[in-house]
Design a protein around this motif. Structure first.
Motif, mmCIF file in Angstrom:
data_model
loop_
_atom_site.group_PDB
_atom_site.id
_atom_site.type_symbol
_atom_site.label_atom_id
_atom_site.label_comp_id
_atom_site.label_asym_id
_atom_site.label_seq_id
_atom_site.Cartn_x
_atom_site.Cartn_y
_atom_site.Cartn_z
ATOM 1 N N THR A 1 -5.324 7.414 -1.923
ATOM 2 C CA THR A 1 -5.657 6.686 -3.139
ATOM 3 C C THR A 1 -6.250 7.624 -4.191
ATOM 4 N N GLN B 1 -8.655 6.777 -6.044
ATOM 5 C CA GLN B 1 -10.092 6.604 -5.854
ATOM 6 C C GLN B 1 -10.548 7.473 -4.688
ATOM 7 N N ARG B 2 -11.660 8.158 -4.871
ATOM 8 C CA ARG B 2 -12.138 9.099 -3.860
ATOM 9 C C ARG B 2 -13.517 8.706 -3.356
ATOM 10 N N THR C 1 -17.454 4.403 -2.239
ATOM 11 C CA THR C 1 -17.892 3.761 -3.482
ATOM 12 C C THR C 1 -19.077 2.830 -3.266
ATOM 13 N N SER D 1 -11.255 3.881 -0.140
ATOM 14 C CA SER D 1 -10.608 5.126 -0.548
ATOM 15 C C SER D 1 -9.902 5.727 0.659
ATOM 16 N N THR E 1 -1.054 10.417 -3.842
ATOM 17 C CA THR E 1 -1.820 9.226 -4.215
ATOM 18 C C THR E 1 -1.017 8.181 -4.976
ATOM 19 N N SER F 1 -11.940 3.177 -11.074
ATOM 20 C CA SER F 1 -12.075 2.999 -9.630
ATOM 21 C C SER F 1 -11.106 1.913 -9.182
ATOM 22 N N SER G 1 -8.617 0.342 -5.650
ATOM 23 C CA SER G 1 -7.661 0.846 -4.669
ATOM 24 C C SER G 1 -6.710 -0.281 -4.269
ATOM 25 N N SER H 1 -0.649 1.908 -6.838
ATOM 26 C CA SER H 1 -1.757 2.779 -7.217
ATOM 27 C C SER H 1 -1.429 3.453 -8.541
#
Length: 502
Positions: free
Chosen positions: A72, A74-75, A78, A87, A93, A123, A125, A147
């Motif tokens: 994703t 997003q890493r 979160t 994530s 991704t 942000s 996912s 995504s």
């Protein structure tokens, strides 16, 4: 003796090669659903492709295993979010997840739903258990979640790089759907796009984008948050990040900044700080710091102007919001705001006296709940609910078919105390048993409400009509989901309380 029969995993052939998914349930039964997860619609956006437009994946030999969610944009962790959106690490991704009751049935021609997640464009996912399409599959709808690149990587202004890279990811994913969805039993000419929050803004952006018109036939926007960032603002944030990073504001300069560091700097660059009420006003007037930008190319003008000019006028549209998207935020300041008159709290918010007076008179019931509640409703109305009225009115003014429908989600969660942001999503997907749902709904979310909301979504995706009177035919009319039992389900003036802001 074990007499169970092994079920062969579903395999379908798409343009780049074969993919293998997994069955949930027994094929041939009403609740059976096949999931194909993490199928790349573009090459990994790393190295030379980091700030490039999406590039189609290379064909592969053998079978691509599509049994786990892909990496994703997003890493990291979160923390606790309203919607569980994990994530997934990795470089590839740009993926789609396909959920279908009929894999390989190329002549099934089932309607298709493509869902774009929210998260403020920074942000979120597609790997959320809430976005699993099994309930839509049960009702004969092929479902796809996608995504896209986030934050500065996806939307920041970078001299020498294509603009709106995240938007180009949406387009590439939709092109992938058009080319490949028949292999999963879907009809490429019966695609509805939907999303919530930033995802709801994404589908409205696509509705107003000439380059996207051939990719879908209808739109459902849940709490749509439009960005429409001006070129000047985009350049300002870009220069600010370059300054903070100590690099030139060029493609090579930004490429020299590690991914994690760039994410930190994008938050710092967008942080306003200072007085909370001043911060609220700045957010409401200037909007989100990242997201689709008016670039003179893909997005030539603000979305409302495009809709006013007739772009997307041949597409059916449903849009709405929850009653108190942001009141849970102002709840945290209830103590500090207890002795602040609401008229005083609203004074810095850019309304003249007459508008402020008319707005407060139209919201007497909410006003009686206190300044924090009224301020949260005002934020909700400015950011979300007034946009519903503006867009519905723009579309209705053109007359004729296709139509526009509006709704309100008014059920208050006993856990949160409000019809809050994201609360409608598990009802729309009819996934009340999914992980994390009861965290925001309480232990007994009403299944009848899920049946009503989800049923309307299915009817719209399948037939182009959610099942209540349209705003086009009777401006002001909206379906009220989960409201006061003493009030009608379909109201002729459902958004009366926001009209002073429109």
């Amino acid at each position: 003796m074990n007499t169970a029969v092994a079920v062969e995993a579903p395999v379908v052939t798409i343009a780049p090669g074969r993919v293998r998914g997994v069955w949930r349930g027994t094929p041939g039964t009403p609740d059976a659903s096949a999931a194909f997860l993490g199928i790349p619609f573009a090459q990994p956006p790393v190295g030379a492709l980091r700030f490039a437009a999406p590039v189609a994946p290379e064909p592969w030999a053998g079978i691509h295993e599509a049994v786990e969610y892909g990496a994703t944009p997003q890493r990291g962790d979160t923390g606790i979010t309203l919607i569980p959106e994990p994530s997934v690490a990795g470089e590839s991704t740009l993926n789609v997840n396909v959920f279908t009751p009929a894999p390989g049935a190329v002549d099934a021609a089932l309607p298709v739903l493509v869902y774009i997640h929210g998260g403020g464009y920074t942000s979120g996912s597609p790997a959320s258990p809430w976005y699993d399409g099994r309930s839509f599959n049960r009702d004969g709808v092929v479902t796809v979640s996608v995504s896209y690149r986030l934050g500065f990587d996806g939307f920041g202004h970078i001299p020498g790089a294509p603009s709106n890279r995240g938007v180009r990811d949406w387009l590439a994913a939709l092109e992938w759907v058009r080319e490949n969805i028949a292999a999963f039993g879907g009809d490429p000419d019966r695609v509805t796009i939907a999303g919530q929050s930033a995802g709801g803004g994404a589908v409205l952006t696509l509705l107003g984008m000439p380059a996207a018109q051939h990719l879908f036939r209808a739109v459902w926007s849940l709490s749509g948050a439009l960005a429409d960032i001006s070129p000047e603002r985009a350049r300002t944030f870009s220069a600010r990040i370059a300054h903070l990073a100590g690099v030139e504001a060029t493609r090579d300069g930004f490429a020299s900044v590690p991914e994690d560091r760039l994410r930190e700097l994008q938050e710092k660059a967008a942080s306003a700080g200072g007085n909370p009420l001043a911060g609220i006003r700045s957010f409401l007037e200037e909007g989100l710091p990242w997201g689709p930008t008016i670039d003179g190319d893909l997005i030539a003008r603000p979305t409302l102007d495009s809709l006013r000019a007739g772009v997307g006028a041949d597409k059916h549209l449903v849009l709405g919001a929850t009653d108190d998207e942001f009141t849970m935020i102002t709840d945290g300041a209830k103590g500090k705001l207890r002795f602040v008159p609401i008229s005083l709290a609203l004074r810095p918010m850019g309304m003249d006296r007459e508008t402020r007076k008319a707005y407060l008179e139209a919201n007497g019931e909410q006003r009686a709940k206190g300044t924090a509640a009224m301020l949260g409703r005002f934020m909700t109305d400015r950011m979300f609910r007034s946009a519903v009225v503006r867009i519905a009115d723009i579309r209705a003014a053109r007359g004729g078919d296709p139509e526009t429908w509006a709704y309100r989600f008014s059920w208050s969660s006993p856990k949160m105390g409000w019809a809050a942001h994201c609360l409608d999503v598990p009802f729309w997907f009819d996934c009340l048993d999914a992980d994390g749902v009861t965290t925001i709904t309480g232990d007994a979310p009403p299944p009848a409400l899920a049946a009503a909301v989800h049923g309307s979504a299915v009817a719209f995706v399948r037939d182009g009509d959610p099942g209540w009177a349209s705003w086009s035919g009777a401006p002001g009319t909206a379906r009220v989901f989960g409201g006061d039992a003493a009030l009608p389900e379909v109201s002729a003036d459902a958004y009366r309380s926001v009209l002073a802001l429109v």
